[in-house]
Every structure is written in structure tokens, then in C-alpha cells.
Scaffold this active site. Structure first.
Site, mmCIF file in Angstrom:
data_model
loop_
_atom_site.group_PDB
_atom_site.id
_atom_site.type_symbol
_atom_site.label_atom_id
_atom_site.label_comp_id
_atom_site.label_asym_id
_atom_site.label_seq_id
_atom_site.Cartn_x
_atom_site.Cartn_y
_atom_site.Cartn_z
ATOM 1 N N SER A 111 3.131 32.687 27.140
ATOM 2 C CA SER A 111 4.269 33.427 26.604
ATOM 3 C C SER A 111 4.128 34.925 26.784
ATOM 4 C CB SER A 111 4.416 33.104 25.123
ATOM 5 O OG SER A 111 3.316 33.659 24.422
ATOM 6 N N CYS A 112 2.981 35.393 27.328
ATOM 7 C CA CYS A 112 2.765 36.846 27.346
ATOM 8 C C CYS A 112 2.709 37.460 28.745
ATOM 9 C CB CYS A 112 1.492 37.188 26.586
ATOM 10 S SG CYS A 112 1.677 36.891 24.823
ATOM 11 N N PHE A 113 1.729 37.043 29.559
ATOM 12 C CA PHE A 113 1.521 37.757 30.831
ATOM 13 C C PHE A 113 2.788 37.843 31.685
ATOM 14 C CE2 PHE A 113 -3.387 37.148 31.343
ATOM 15 C CZ PHE A 113 -3.568 37.885 30.188
#
Ligand SMILES: NC(=O)c1ccc[n+]([C@@H]2O[C@H](COP(=O)([O-])OP(=O)(O)OC[C@H]3O[C@@H](n4cnc5c(N)ncnc54)[C@H](O)[C@@H]3O)[C@@H](O)[C@H]2O)c1
Length: 418
Positions: free
Chosen positions: A257-259
């Protein structure tokens, strides 16, 4: 505010540090689960913390009125990618509005802390004015801080309790001091900076980690062509203290969900400022192509995929989590489907989450079940249990095994770039 990976883990860990925590979450089902000691997500150690603190010094609620009596409130809501890849701040804005309305009644000094990953300027230009407008408070009664979160899913509790550093951004020292106090008991250097520098620190960290992965994949793709094992290469590379051995694992690319969303948000931020972030664009491009190389490799091994039975082992974006957001398995499964393959998938934890995204493939209860009579197998997640598979591959119609993560020990498995 926000009872997802960051908000729930932070709440449980702040409770463990001895604080009284009210977790505000708009999803009633999550609130119920948390209050009965059952984490709605899987994180190692989280269940134990919830059993210890839920109903004692940790309470979940859907109501914002609890903020009135709090010293600090942490905004931990999602900041997903908007349609053009820039950060969608609507949840941060909505939480700030509700928070502001509830702070109308507050009496003592209260610090609002943004923990969500937000582009530089968000706390100052969006959160501060929204809260001041809806609370009717003057600036002296409220403090503002930005405290980015660096936890890794799967190791979130450990990362919160043993962080490499705690970054605290604030305009006024008084606000930052209160945030620092909340972390008392943890052994970690504290980096005190301005609001926007704190926001940027998070994006720069994620962008660099993502860059290391795409870099390793690019080197790995070249190594594969010459018959070199990129893992042997990176072992030597990573021993250089200027580089470090972490995030040099070549494979199917980064997900989660981040990078992907944070690198995209950084690209859009740069572009909006008249920059052309060439390096970051390439990081994304390498990452988008990487999982599709698994399918190319498979076609080279078994020809047309039309009607072939393919076992996909691993659906979570990494091991020790049930999170499938932007998992490389999703791109691979979509490509396999497009080419007419029949897919049998297995993951120890992430099946129900993946079923919501891809409902029309067969889900299995074990790796062995997925492998039975399969024409080929793709390994997408580095679950340790896959490292123990060997005879199970004999159940396949033909033993064609391609791994996107270096986890298998069977000799005939072929790596995506090793
Ligand atoms: N997941 C990670 O590994 C990680 C690590 C570091 C930072 N971050 C950042 O932290 C933020 C949260 O990430 P996450 O993975 O925990 O997200 P998540 O989607 O798992 O959780 C967010 C939660 O907020 C709730 N929510 C939404 N609007 C709300 C509101 N107005 N009031 C109360 N609750 C509300 C949602 O229902 C959801 O449960 C993001 O900005 C993310 O980039 C995530």
C-alpha cells in the site's frame, strides 16, 4: 483516527507504552472486532497486545467526542493514489474536519499529529486551517505536528517498538515536545525538524527503498541474460557499508500500500513543481514490467498459456501479512487470465482479501492442492512455508517452477532474474 495498519498498531503500541488510547475508526465492524480483542488485520504480536489492552487502556469507537479529553490526537487515515497518481487527501481532510468540530469543546492544550503519509505542505496548508476553521479555536490552544510512520507490514509491532528513528516535525517546540513524550520508553534517536521536512522524509525514504529494489531488478535482469546469480552479486554489493544489504533482493518487484503510491505521489509532486523526476519514473516503469517477465518466462518454458493450469503460490504483497494491495501477484494473475490460463491460487493468509479483487479463479487450501496436476507454478510471495516444498512439486503434471522471490530450495526452480 484510523484503525488500519498504522492506526491500530500505533494504538496498541501506545497502550503498551502505558498511555490511555481511544481509537476512532469509522468502520463499525473494525471497532467491534478491536474492542473484542480480535485484530481485523494480521500483524505479528498484535493479537497479544489487543488481548492485553482492549477494554483496559485501549478503546475503539466511531465517535470523535473522545478527543476532547485527549492531550494528543494522531491522524492515521489512508492517503491512497488519486486518479492521476497524486496523493488523495480527502480522508485526511474529512478526519481533520471531524476532529476540528470535536475540539470545539476542548479545554487543555491539545496537539494534532499527522501520521499519515502526506505530501510536503499538507499539515500546514490543509490540516491546520481545516481544524482551526471547524474548531473555532485560536492557534495558541492547539499545537500541530507531523510524525511520519516507518513501520513495515508483517513486522509492524516490532518496528513501532524498536524504531530506527522517530521523526517529529513541528513549528513550535512545545507541540513537538509533547509528541516526543508520547514515545518515552522507546530507545531511538529523535529527529526534530519542520513540518514539511518531516513529510518529505517519509517520501524520500520510501522512494529510496523502492529505487534500491528496481535497481536490483534491473541488475538482476542483466545478470540472468549472462547466467549470473544476482543474489551472489548483491551479497558482495550489500557488504559495502555505504550501501547496506537491505532491499537488494531482486525479484518480481515491490507492491503493497505504500511504495507504488508514494513514489507516484512524489513524481506528481515534482511534476507539479516543474521538475521531471526521471529516476523515480524509471523506478516505477521497471517495477511495472518486472512481474510480467514471470509470464514471459513461463511462456518460453511451456508455450501458449491457453487452457494451461497454473498454480500461483503467494498472493500477499510480502510474507507475514494478509495485505494484497498492489501485490505483484495481482498483475501476474491478470496477465495469466488474459492469456487464457486457468489459475489455482494459494496463500496462507491473504486468500479472502484477494478473493475480493479477483473472485473468478480457484482458491486452494494448501500449496499441495494448488500444485496437483498443474502445468506450471509461479511463486509470488516469500512465505517461509514455500521454502519447505519439494515433493509437493511432484504432484504437478510437469515440474515447471518459476519463482519471483528467492525462497525455494528445490534445485530445478528457475528464478525470474537468477
Ligand atoms: N500500511 C503501511 O505499511 C504504512 C506504513 C507507513 C505509513 N503508512 C501510511 O499511513 C496511512 C494509513 O495507512 P494504513 O495502511 O494504516 O491504511 P488503512 O487503509 O489500512 O487504514 C486506514 C483506516 O482509516 C479509516 N478511516 C478513514 N477515514 C476515517 C475517518 N475520517 N475517521 C476515522 N477513521 C477513518 C479507514 O476505515 C481505515 O480503517 C497512509 O497514509 C499510509 O501511506 C502506511
Amino acid at each position: 483516527m484510523g484503525g488500519g495498519y498504522v492506526g491500530l498498531v500505533s494504538s496498541a503500541c501506545f497502550a503498551e507504552l502505558g498511555h490511555s488510547v481511544d481509537l476512532i475508526e469509522i468502520d463499525e465492524a473494525k471497532v467491534e472486532a478491536i474492542n473484542s480483542g480480535k485484530p481485523p488485520i494480521y500483524e505479528k504480536g498484535l493479537k497479544e497486545l489487543l488481548s492485553k489492552h482492549a477494554g483496559r487502556n485501549l478503546f475503539a469507537t466511531t465517535g470523535y467526542d473522545v478527543v476532547c479529553d485527549a492531550d494528543l490526537s494522531f491522524i492515521c487515515v489512508g492517503t491512497p493514489s488519486g486518479p492521476d497518481g497524486s496523493a488523495d487527501l480527502s480522508m485526511v481532510e474529512a478526519a481533520s474536519k471531524s476532529l476540528g468540530e470535536s475540539l470545539q469543546e476542548h479545554e487543555a492544550y491539545h496537539v494534532v499529529v499527522v501520521k499519515s503519509t502526506v505530501p510536503p505542505g499538507t499539515t500546514q496548508d490543509l490540516v491546520v486551517p481545516t481544524i482551526l476553521r471547524h474548531s473555532g479555536c485560536d492557534e495558541a490552544a492547539l499545537g500541530f505536528a507531523m510524525n511520519p510512520e516507518f513501520l513495515r507490514e508483517g513486522l509492524a509491532v516490532q518496528d513501532f517498538m524498536q524504531p530506527d528513528r522517530i521523526v517529529i516535525g513541528s513549528v513550535e517546540a512545545k507541540a513537538g515536545n509533547l509528541v516526543e513524550l508520547a514515545y518515552r520508553g522507546l530507545k531511538a534517536p529523535v529527529v526534530r525538524v519542520g513540518l514539511s521536512a518531516a513529510e518529505m522524509t517519509k517520501y524520500a525514504s520510501n522512494a529510496l527503498l523502492a529505487t534500491k529494489i528496481s535497481f536490483s531488478n534491473e541488475i538482476g535482469n542483466i545478470c540472468k541474460k549472462i547466467g549470473i546469480d544476482v543474489y551472489e552479486v548483491m551479497r558482495g554489493v550489500g557488504m559495502d557499508h555505504r550501501i547496506s544489504p537491505h532491499f537488494l533482493n531482486a525479484g518480481a518487484g515491490f507492491g503493497g500500500s505504500c511504495f507504488p503510491k508514494d513514489v507516484m505521489a512524489m513524481i506528481r509532486l515534482g511534476e507539479g513543481l516543474g521538475e521531471d523526476p526521471l529516476l523515480l519514473k524509471s523506478v516505477i516503469e521497471v517495477n511495472e514490467r518486472q512481474p510480467l517477465r514471470m509470464v514471459d518466462l513461463l511462456e518460453r518454458r511451456i508455450g501458449s498459456l491457453l487452457g494451461k493450469e497454473v498454480a500461483v503460490l503467494g498472493l500477499a504483497f510480502k510474507n507475514d501479512t494478509d495485505d494484497v494491495r498492489d501485490s505483484r501477484a495481482v498483475s501476474v494473475i491478470k496477465e495469466l487470465k488474459r492469456k487464457g490460463a486457468r489459475i489455482r491460487a494459494y496463500d496462507p493468509l491473504a486468500t479472502s482479501n484477494m478473493r475480493r479483487i479477483v473472485p473468478d479463479i480457484e482458491y486452494c487450501e494448501s500449496a499441495a492442492e494448488a500444485l496437483k496436476n498443474a502445468d506450471a507454478c509461479l511463486v509470488m510471495t516469500e512465505w517461509p512455508e514455500f521454502g519447505e516444498l519439494d515433493e509437493e512439486f511432484d504432484l504437478m503434471r510437469s515440474r515447471v517452477v518459476i519463482e519471483g522471490r528467492k525462497i525455494l530450495f528445490c534445485e530445478d526452480a528457475e528464478g525470474i532474474c537468477w
